[in-house]
Scaffold this motif. Structure first.
Motif, short mmCIF file in Angstrom:
data_model
loop_
_atom_site.label_atom_id
_atom_site.label_comp_id
_atom_site.label_asym_id
_atom_site.label_seq_id
_atom_site.Cartn_x
_atom_site.Cartn_y
_atom_site.Cartn_z
N GLN A 21 0.80 -1.23 0.00
CA GLN A 21 0.00 0.00 0.00
C GLN A 21 0.83 1.28 0.00
O GLN A 21 0.29 2.37 -0.18
CB GLN A 21 -0.95 0.00 1.19
CG GLN A 21 -2.00 -1.08 1.07
CD GLN A 21 -3.00 -1.02 2.22
OE1 GLN A 21 -3.16 0.00 2.87
NE2 GLN A 21 -3.67 -2.12 2.46
N PHE A 22 2.14 1.16 0.21
CA PHE A 22 3.02 2.32 0.26
C PHE A 22 4.31 2.03 -0.49
O PHE A 22 4.70 0.87 -0.63
CB PHE A 22 3.39 2.68 1.71
CG PHE A 22 2.22 3.07 2.55
CD1 PHE A 22 1.83 4.39 2.66
CD2 PHE A 22 1.51 2.11 3.25
CE1 PHE A 22 0.75 4.76 3.44
CE2 PHE A 22 0.43 2.45 4.03
CZ PHE A 22 0.05 3.78 4.13
N ILE A 23 4.95 3.10 -0.94
CA ILE A 23 6.32 2.98 -1.41
C ILE A 23 7.18 3.94 -0.60
O ILE A 23 6.71 4.99 -0.15
CB ILE A 23 6.50 3.28 -2.92
CG1 ILE A 23 6.08 4.69 -3.27
CG2 ILE A 23 5.81 2.25 -3.78
CD1 ILE A 23 6.53 5.16 -4.63
N ALA A 24 8.39 3.54 -0.39
CA ALA A 24 9.41 4.43 0.18
C ALA A 24 10.46 4.60 -0.91
O ALA A 24 10.71 3.68 -1.68
CB ALA A 24 10.01 3.82 1.43
N PHE A 25 11.05 5.78 -0.99
CA PHE A 25 12.04 6.03 -2.03
C PHE A 25 12.98 7.13 -1.56
O PHE A 25 12.70 7.85 -0.60
CB PHE A 25 11.37 6.41 -3.35
CG PHE A 25 10.54 7.66 -3.29
CD1 PHE A 25 11.06 8.88 -3.68
CD2 PHE A 25 9.23 7.60 -2.85
CE1 PHE A 25 10.29 10.04 -3.62
CE2 PHE A 25 8.44 8.76 -2.78
CZ PHE A 25 8.98 9.97 -3.18
N SER A 26 14.08 7.26 -2.24
CA SER A 26 15.05 8.29 -1.95
C SER A 26 14.87 9.41 -2.97
O SER A 26 14.63 9.15 -4.15
CB SER A 26 16.45 7.69 -2.05
OG SER A 26 17.41 8.61 -1.62
N SER A 27 14.96 10.65 -2.51
CA SER A 27 14.82 11.80 -3.40
C SER A 27 15.94 12.79 -3.10
O SER A 27 16.27 13.03 -1.94
CB SER A 27 13.46 12.47 -3.21
OG SER A 27 13.30 13.50 -4.16
#
Length: 128
Positions: free
Chosen positions: A78-84
């Motif tokens: 249900q979620f994504i985590a990512f680097s920005s």
């Protein structure tokens, strides 16, 4: 998905087998390009066939020119985590997260609290 003139990399499947999220860039065809965008594509349960068109995962609230990369799905898909990389600084990577709805749209991303102010945060991992 292959696309002439573009480089795709860092793929991640959702645990429920419905989505593939990956990076796409056309700037210099390098994995460190500052125009890296997250793309999402629906896939069949085997993960071998796209079941619809791939599209850029809109990251409302993050200004253009930021590189978004290293996405990973939560265990419940249900979620994504990512680097920005904010402001294009080479040491300015922070972890963000966004919800993904049933049709593959993302909520506006939120920066993870308690991270370093300018700091080198890559490759998010979901805990138990």
């Amino acid at each position: 998905p292959e696309e002439p003139g573009a480089m795709t990399y860092y793929p991640a499947f959702s645990p429920d087998g419905r989505w593939l999220v990956y990076n796409r860039t056309v700037f210099g065809n390098t994995a460190s390009a500052m125009d890296a965008e997250l793309w999402i594509a629906p896939v069949d349960p085997s993960g071998t066939v796209l079941t619809g068109p791939a599209r850029r995962l809109a990251m409302g609230g993050l200004p253009g020119g930021w590189a978004n990369s290293w996405a990973t799905f939560s265990p419940d898909s249900q979620f994504i985590a990512f680097s920005s990389n904010h402001a294009g600084l080479t040491n300015g990577w922070d972890i963000y997260f966004a919800s993904i709805n049933a049709v593959g749209n993302a909520s506006p991303p939120m920066r993870m609290p308690y991270g370093a102010d300018l700091g080198g945060q890559h490759s998010p991992v979901w805990g138990p």
